[in-house]
Motif scaffolding. Structure first.
Motif, PDB file in Angstrom:
ATOM      1  N   ALA A  13       0.821  -1.217   0.000  1.00  0.00           N
ATOM      2  CA  ALA A  13       0.000   0.000   0.000  1.00  0.00           C
ATOM      3  C   ALA A  13       0.855   1.268   0.000  1.00  0.00           C
ATOM      4  N   GLY A  14       1.970   1.223  -0.723  1.00  0.00           N
ATOM      5  CA  GLY A  14       2.814   2.389  -0.859  1.00  0.00           C
ATOM      6  C   GLY A  14       3.698   2.705   0.339  1.00  0.00           C
ATOM      7  N   ARG A  15       3.785   1.783   1.290  1.00  0.00           N
ATOM      8  CA  ARG A  15       4.619   1.994   2.480  1.00  0.00           C
ATOM      9  C   ARG A  15       5.511   0.796   2.710  1.00  0.00           C
ATOM     10  N   LYS A  16       6.574   1.007   3.476  1.00  0.00           N
ATOM     11  CA  LYS A  16       7.436  -0.087   3.916  1.00  0.00           C
ATOM     12  C   LYS A  16       6.960  -0.520   5.295  1.00  0.00           C
ATOM     13  N   TRP A  17       6.981  -1.821   5.532  1.00  0.00           N
ATOM     14  CA  TRP A  17       6.438  -2.385   6.772  1.00  0.00           C
ATOM     15  C   TRP A  17       7.466  -3.252   7.483  1.00  0.00           C
ATOM     16  N   CYS A  18       7.252  -3.450   8.785  1.00  0.00           N
ATOM     17  CA  CYS A  18       8.110  -4.314   9.593  1.00  0.00           C
ATOM     18  C   CYS A  18       7.268  -4.920  10.718  1.00  0.00           C
ATOM     19  N   HIS A  19       7.921  -5.686  11.586  1.00  0.00           N
ATOM     20  CA  HIS A  19       7.248  -6.344  12.713  1.00  0.00           C
ATOM     21  C   HIS A  19       7.609  -5.681  14.032  1.00  0.00           C
ATOM     22  N   VAL A  37      -0.791   2.468  17.898  1.00  0.00           N
ATOM     23  CA  VAL A  37      -1.222   1.407  16.977  1.00  0.00           C
ATOM     24  C   VAL A  37      -2.471   0.755  17.570  1.00  0.00           C
ATOM     25  N   HIS A  38      -3.522   0.665  16.788  1.00  0.00           N
ATOM     26  CA  HIS A  38      -4.794   0.122  17.257  1.00  0.00           C
ATOM     27  C   HIS A  38      -4.701  -1.378  17.518  1.00  0.00           C
ATOM     28  N   ARG A  39      -5.379  -1.813  18.557  1.00  0.00           N
ATOM     29  CA  ARG A  39      -5.389  -3.236  18.930  1.00  0.00           C
ATOM     30  C   ARG A  39      -5.915  -4.106  17.788  1.00  0.00           C
ATOM     31  N   SER A  40      -6.762  -3.551  16.942  1.00  0.00           N
ATOM     32  CA  SER A  40      -7.294  -4.325  15.808  1.00  0.00           C
ATOM     33  C   SER A  40      -6.200  -4.718  14.823  1.00  0.00           C
ATOM     34  N   SER A  41      -5.019  -4.088  14.915  1.00  0.00           N
ATOM     35  CA  SER A  41      -3.889  -4.422  14.045  1.00  0.00           C
ATOM     36  C   SER A  41      -3.076  -5.599  14.568  1.00  0.00           C
ATOM     37  N   TYR A  42      -3.402  -6.070  15.767  1.00  0.00           N
ATOM     38  CA  TYR A  42      -2.667  -7.186  16.383  1.00  0.00           C
ATOM     39  C   TYR A  42      -2.841  -8.453  15.566  1.00  0.00           C
ATOM     40  N   GLN A  43      -1.751  -9.207  15.445  1.00  0.00           N
ATOM     41  CA  GLN A  43      -1.787 -10.508  14.792  1.00  0.00           C
ATOM     42  C   GLN A  43      -1.157 -11.523  15.733  1.00  0.00           C
ATOM     43  N   TYR A  53       2.669  -7.050  15.791  1.00  0.00           N
ATOM     44  CA  TYR A  53       1.975  -6.028  15.016  1.00  0.00           C
ATOM     45  C   TYR A  53       2.822  -5.755  13.784  1.00  0.00           C
ATOM     46  N   ASP A  54       2.178  -5.549  12.647  1.00  0.00           N
ATOM     47  CA  ASP A  54       2.864  -5.031  11.467  1.00  0.00           C
ATOM     48  C   ASP A  54       2.763  -3.518  11.575  1.00  0.00           C
ATOM     49  N   ILE A  55       3.903  -2.837  11.501  1.00  0.00           N
ATOM     50  CA  ILE A  55       3.903  -1.377  11.590  1.00  0.00           C
ATOM     51  C   ILE A  55       4.680  -0.790  10.421  1.00  0.00           C
ATOM     52  N   THR A  56       4.419   0.469  10.133  1.00  0.00           N
ATOM     53  CA  THR A  56       5.088   1.144   9.020  1.00  0.00           C
ATOM     54  C   THR A  56       6.504   1.560   9.428  1.00  0.00           C
ATOM     55  N   GLY A  57       7.295   1.903   8.437  1.00  0.00           N
ATOM     56  CA  GLY A  57       8.638   2.412   8.703  1.00  0.00           C
ATOM     57  C   GLY A  57       8.610   3.665   9.561  1.00  0.00           C
TER      58      GLY A  57
END
Length: 95
Positions: A13-19, A37-43, A53-57
């Motif tokens: 989605a046009g961004r770099k991601w990490c854990h 970071v919203h709890r709904s993003s938890y994996q 969580y997957d988070i952006t750079g």
């Protein structure tokens, strides 16, 4: 206890991601909330093998400024497996 972030290496989605990971789920959720970071993003289980969580750079940079440890891909995999902390030799024997 520690919180970890690996390198932001994959594009989506046009961004770099990490854990974002931690030594405990409680610590992970507390840190993610402080980071905004919203709890709904938890994996986590049963959906994925390891709680994260997957988070952006951008969020990664903020997380490091807030005290998260920047680790390599290999080190975050060791955290995933619960075998050792980054920079340590194996801390427990696997039977």
């Amino acid at each position: 206890m520690a919180v970890y972030v690996d390198d932001a290496i994959w594009n989506f989605a046009g961004r770099k991601w990490c854990h974002l990971m931690a030594d405990s789920e409680e610590e992970l959720h507390r840190f993610a909330a402080r980071l905004g970071v919203h709890r709904s993003s938890y994996q986590g289980p049963p959906k994925t093998a390891a709680p994260h969580y997957d988070i952006t750079g951008f969020e990664r940079d903020r997380a490091i400024r807030m005290g998260a440890l920047a680790v390599s891909r290999a080190e975050i995999l060791a955290v995933y497996r619960g075998v050792r902390r980054p920079g340590e030799k194996q801390r427990r024997q696997l039977v």
